[in-house]
Design an enzyme around this catalytic site. Structure first.
Site, mmCIF file in Angstrom:
data_model
loop_
_atom_site.group_PDB
_atom_site.id
_atom_site.type_symbol
_atom_site.label_atom_id
_atom_site.label_comp_id
_atom_site.label_asym_id
_atom_site.label_seq_id
_atom_site.Cartn_x
_atom_site.Cartn_y
_atom_site.Cartn_z
ATOM 1 N N CYS A 27 0.840 -1.166 -0.010
ATOM 2 C CA CYS A 27 0.172 0.124 0.066
ATOM 3 C C CYS A 27 0.802 1.482 -0.077
ATOM 4 O O CYS A 27 0.256 2.296 -0.295
ATOM 5 C CB CYS A 27 -0.939 0.010 1.497
ATOM 6 S SG CYS A 27 -1.957 -1.325 1.215
ATOM 7 N N HIS A 72 -8.952 3.258 -2.649
ATOM 8 C CA HIS A 72 -7.509 2.804 -2.097
ATOM 9 C C HIS A 72 -6.974 2.047 -3.302
ATOM 10 O O HIS A 72 -6.879 0.722 -3.065
ATOM 11 C CB HIS A 72 -7.405 2.293 -0.989
ATOM 12 C CG HIS A 72 -6.251 1.721 -0.442
ATOM 13 N ND1 HIS A 72 -5.070 2.268 -0.986
ATOM 14 C CD2 HIS A 72 -5.819 0.708 0.622
ATOM 15 C CE1 HIS A 72 -3.928 1.594 -0.312
ATOM 16 N NE2 HIS A 72 -4.489 0.690 0.510
ATOM 17 N N CYS A 125 -0.688 2.582 6.637
ATOM 18 C CA CYS A 125 -0.254 1.228 6.868
ATOM 19 C C CYS A 125 -0.137 0.206 5.809
ATOM 20 O O CYS A 125 -0.385 0.889 4.601
ATOM 21 C CB CYS A 125 -1.272 0.460 7.808
ATOM 22 S SG CYS A 125 -2.829 0.543 6.941
ATOM 23 N N GLY A 151 0.442 -3.758 4.134
ATOM 24 C CA GLY A 151 0.002 -5.013 4.138
ATOM 25 C C GLY A 151 1.446 -6.010 4.626
ATOM 26 O O GLY A 151 2.568 -5.555 4.116
#
Ligand SMILES: CC(C)(COP(=O)(O)OP(=O)(O)OC[C@H]1O[C@@H](n2cnc3c(N)ncnc32)[C@H](O)[C@@H]1OP(=O)(O)O)[C@@H](O)C(=O)NCCC(=O)NCCS
Length: 393
Positions: A95, A346, A376, A378
């Site tokens: 991300c 996103h 954040c 993954g």
């Protein structure tokens, strides 16, 4: 090295509108097509920079598989008509891929190894469905048994964060309604459109049309409409589709040069890339990644969260955004002023670059100085970057 530390400045940026994956406007369009269109349009904003002087095209992509494989950065560069001499590099930091690519480009400039770079991110979650393909084939059995967090669905990690930090479903729903309202307002008053580059999309009959408006915003979201939604990630869970980011298609592109190159070419330096941090955390609680990443980037720069004028904190889930804001002491009024991913979507690898543009546009509107971009990641990571707007003098 012949040169000392250079300033890396952003001289242009832009993004596609963000489409819903699977059923949205970009569902029939190859990601290389819209990425190349946005890249060309961003470069057209700065004709003073000859394209053959670009020294790399670094593109983040969280799922560089299927139609996103073959080093998509290189393919986007060629599709955009850049000369063969301009190379391309695909970056995967899930991300944060879009932000990582900007940081990597900035580092090349700051260390004097490059003077003009393209960075950004692209993701078609239509092309690569979020829940992955062939899970049983790619999993390492040892990791699956001993470190189940590394393969855990992101929604379940959000449930774990909500439990650990005592975030209630109602708190998440309040947060999400606000995100939707802020995004709807920014859409209505044209703030989001400032970053958007219209792209060509294709409908199911093969006809083309122009796609230029973020599709995921649900302006009429209310506490009541959210209260009825199921919790898809865990039995009796608290996280719902209404308090999660959606799955999306989109692209964001940023051009960076050294301050010296900007001066020489007569390019307006919009912002300086100050610093970037990335940290690791327990994969099962991946949503808390921004906590450490933000404190690390503040230490690197000697700034504090109070110095930040604009904050783009990716709303992967309200379950993690709420404790991240609280634990880092961010002022909620400065966070996601124009809505966040719960409303705007996103598109994994693109998000970092989209958020950098969004932060710079808002900084410019406020005529303020510092922006923080964080998310954040993954696998249990967090990233953060600080940008400084360069005022007109
Ligand atoms: C949560 C998730 C599974 C939902 O997927 P989906 O079912 O395709 O999503 P939908 O948009 O169809 O929404 C599901 C339902 O919630 C409803 N809904 C979603 N948002 C809503 C809102 N703001 N207000 C009211 N209803 C809403 C939809 O209308 C739909 O209702 P229906 O089933 O009656 O049609 C998916 O978005 C997801 O996986 N999100 C997380 C992505 C992620 O993990 N990213 C990485 C982060 S690190």
């Amino acid at each position: 090295m012949s040169k000392s530390m250079e300033d890396a400045v952003i001289v242009a940026y832009g993004r596609s509108a963000v489409a819903r994956s699977g059923k949205g406007a970009l569902r029939n369009t190859h990601p290389i097509e819209y990425a190349a269109e946005v890249l060309s349009a961003v470069l057209n904003k700065i004709p003073q920079l000859p394209v053959d002087e670009i020294e790399d095209v670094i593109i983040g992509c969280a799922k560089p598989e299927l139609s996103q494989r073959y080093n998509i950065a290189r393919l986007i560069a060629i599709r955009a008509g850049l000369p063969y001499s301009v190379p391309g590099q695909t970056v995967n930091r899930f991300c944060a891929s879009g932000l990582q690519s900007i940081s990597t480009a900035a580092n090349m400039i700051m260390t004097g190894q490059s003077s003009a770079m393209v960075a950004g991110g692209v993701e078609s979650m239509t092309a690569i469905p979020y829940m992955g393909i062939g899970d049983a084939v790619f999993k390492d059995t040892w990791l699956d048994e001993h470190e189940p967090g590394v393969y855990m669905g992101m929604g379940l990690t959000a449930e774990l964060v909500a439990e650990k930090y005592g975030v209630s479903r109602e708190q998440m729903e309040e947060f999400s309604v606000l995100s939707q309202q802020k995004a709807a307002r920014a859409q209505e008053n044209g703030i989001l459109a400032k970053d958007i580059i219209p792209v060509t999309a294709v409908d199911d009959e093969g006809n083309t049309f122009v796609f230029e408006k973020d599709e995921s915003v649900r302006a009429n979201t209310t506490l009541e409409s959210l209260a009825g939604l199921k919790a898809p990630f865990k039995e009796n869970g608290r996280v719902t589709a209404g308090t999660s980011s959606s799955t999306n298609d989109g692209v964001g592109i940023v051009v960076l040069t050294s301050a010296e190159t900007a001066r020489e070419k007569g390019l307006k330096p919009l912002a300086k890339f100050l610093a970037f941090s990335v940290v690791g955390t327990d994969p099962k609680y991946m949503g808390i990644g921004p906590m450490e990443a933000i404190s690390k980037v503040m230490k690197l720069t000697g700034l504090t969260v109070d110095d930040m004028d604009v904050v783009e904190l990716n709303e992967a889930f309200a379950a993690q955004a709420i404790p991240c804001i609280k634990e880092t002491g961010l002022d909620p009024e400065k966070v996601n002023i124009n809505g966040g991913a719960i409303a705007l979507g996103h598109p994994l690898g693109a998000t970092g670059a989209i958020l950098v543009g969004k932060a710079l546009t808002q900084l410019e509107l406020q005529k303020d100085k510092y922006a923080l971009v964080s998310m954040c990641i993954g696998g249990g990571m967090g990233a953060a970057a600080i940008l400084e707007r360069l005022s007109d003098k």
